[in-house]
Design a protein around this motif. Structure first.
Motif, short mmCIF file in Angstrom:
data_model
loop_
_atom_site.label_atom_id
_atom_site.label_comp_id
_atom_site.label_asym_id
_atom_site.label_seq_id
_atom_site.Cartn_x
_atom_site.Cartn_y
_atom_site.Cartn_z
N VAL A 164 -7.61 -17.51 -3.85
CA VAL A 164 -8.35 -16.73 -2.86
C VAL A 164 -7.41 -15.79 -2.12
O VAL A 164 -7.71 -14.60 -1.93
N LEU A 165 -6.26 -16.30 -1.70
CA LEU A 165 -5.29 -15.46 -0.99
C LEU A 165 -4.78 -14.33 -1.90
O LEU A 165 -4.66 -13.18 -1.46
N GLY A 166 -4.49 -14.65 -3.14
CA GLY A 166 -4.03 -13.63 -4.08
C GLY A 166 -5.10 -12.59 -4.34
O GLY A 166 -4.81 -11.38 -4.36
N PHE A 167 -6.35 -13.02 -4.51
CA PHE A 167 -7.44 -12.08 -4.76
C PHE A 167 -7.64 -11.17 -3.55
O PHE A 167 -7.81 -9.95 -3.70
N ALA A 168 -7.60 -11.76 -2.36
CA ALA A 168 -7.76 -10.95 -1.14
C ALA A 168 -6.63 -9.93 -1.01
O ALA A 168 -6.86 -8.77 -0.66
N GLY A 169 -5.41 -10.35 -1.30
CA GLY A 169 -4.28 -9.43 -1.25
C GLY A 169 -4.42 -8.30 -2.25
O GLY A 169 -4.10 -7.14 -1.95
N LEU A 170 -4.94 -8.61 -3.43
CA LEU A 170 -5.15 -7.58 -4.44
C LEU A 170 -6.24 -6.59 -4.03
O LEU A 170 -6.13 -5.39 -4.30
N VAL A 171 -7.28 -7.09 -3.37
CA VAL A 171 -8.35 -6.20 -2.89
C VAL A 171 -7.79 -5.24 -1.84
O VAL A 171 -8.06 -4.04 -1.86
N VAL A 172 -6.97 -5.77 -0.94
CA VAL A 172 -6.34 -4.91 0.08
C VAL A 172 -5.44 -3.88 -0.60
O VAL A 172 -5.46 -2.70 -0.24
N ALA A 173 -4.67 -4.31 -1.58
CA ALA A 173 -3.79 -3.37 -2.30
C ALA A 173 -4.61 -2.29 -3.00
O ALA A 173 -4.25 -1.11 -2.96
N GLN A 174 -5.71 -2.68 -3.64
CA GLN A 174 -6.54 -1.73 -4.38
C GLN A 174 -7.20 -0.71 -3.46
O GLN A 174 -7.36 0.44 -3.85
N THR A 175 -7.60 -1.13 -2.29
CA THR A 175 -8.37 -0.24 -1.43
C THR A 175 -7.54 0.53 -0.43
O THR A 175 -7.92 1.64 -0.06
N PHE A 176 -6.41 -0.02 0.01
CA PHE A 176 -5.63 0.65 1.05
C PHE A 176 -4.22 1.03 0.60
O PHE A 176 -3.83 2.19 0.68
N SER A 177 -3.47 0.07 0.14
CA SER A 177 -2.05 0.29 -0.13
C SER A 177 -1.80 1.26 -1.28
O SER A 177 -1.06 2.23 -1.12
N LEU A 178 -2.38 0.98 -2.44
CA LEU A 178 -2.13 1.83 -3.60
C LEU A 178 -2.62 3.26 -3.41
O LEU A 178 -1.86 4.20 -3.65
N PRO A 179 -3.86 3.48 -2.95
CA PRO A 179 -4.29 4.87 -2.74
C PRO A 179 -3.42 5.60 -1.71
O PRO A 179 -3.07 6.76 -1.89
N GLY A 180 -3.04 4.90 -0.65
CA GLY A 180 -2.19 5.53 0.36
C GLY A 180 -0.82 5.89 -0.19
O GLY A 180 -0.29 6.98 0.08
N GLN A 181 -0.25 4.99 -0.96
CA GLN A 181 1.08 5.24 -1.53
C GLN A 181 1.06 6.42 -2.49
O GLN A 181 1.94 7.29 -2.44
N PHE A 182 0.07 6.46 -3.36
CA PHE A 182 0.03 7.55 -4.33
C PHE A 182 -0.41 8.88 -3.70
O PHE A 182 0.00 9.94 -4.16
N ARG A 183 -1.23 8.82 -2.65
CA ARG A 183 -1.55 10.05 -1.92
C ARG A 183 -0.29 10.61 -1.27
O ARG A 183 -0.03 11.81 -1.33
#
Length: 165
Positions: free
Chosen positions: A16-35
């Motif tokens: 659950v913790l890993g899945f939640a972290g991946l959702v955060v990465a998919q929605t906030f971290s990765l798009p922000g980093q690549f933008r």
């Protein structure tokens, strides 16, 4: 608490913790980093956005593995892991790993090709790292395929034992 519960419950918490972290990465971290990468290096053109798509797809593959693992844990708790139902979930894991590995191999080949044909980027570290990641990914995929075959053998043996008893 049975012996299996001592492993299943903490594993589910970690999933659950890993899945939640991946959702955060998919929605906030990765798009922000690549933008940010696209803004800082406009000469890269669509490359940051292609890398974003690659990263999101890789994370999606990991999420599929987590969901399938969760379902397999449910079957373990119900003592139905050797049923035909489990093979569908194991196949889901195998296919998610294969898709992730093929994506990684393709992007790695592209990046190595760009590095090879760009003289100022000829650092051997990146191609070696990518080759190592692709190699490790291949090992993981093939290991899971072998484990699937072992599960199939165990299911057949269990069915045979149930027929005898």
């Amino acid at each position: 608490m049975t012996r299996i519960e001592r492993v299943v419950v903490p594993l589910r918490v970690l999933l659950v913790l890993g899945f939640a972290g991946l959702v955060v990465a998919q929605t906030f971290s990765l798009p922000g980093q690549f933008r940010y990468m696209a803004e800082q290096n406009p000469d890269l053109g669509p490359v940051p956005w292609l890398l974003l798509a690659f990263a999101v797809l890789e994370v999606l593959c990991i999420q599929v593995v987590i969901v399938c693992t969760w379902r397999l844990l449910t079957l373990v708790r119900a003592d139905r892991i050797f049923s035909d139902e489990s093979f569908g979930w194991v196949d889901g894991i195998v296919w998610a790993l294969v898709v992730g590995w093929v994506l990684l191999a393709g992007v790695s080949a592209f990046i190595v090709g760009v590095i090879y044909f760009t003289p100022e980027l000829r650092d051997p570290g990146t191609p070696m790292l990518l080759f190592g990641l692709v190699l490790i990914g291949g090992v993981v995929v093939l290991t899971v395929v072998v484990l699937r075959a072992l599960l199939r053998q165990a299911a057949v043996l269990r069915a045979d034992m149930e027929d005898v008893i």
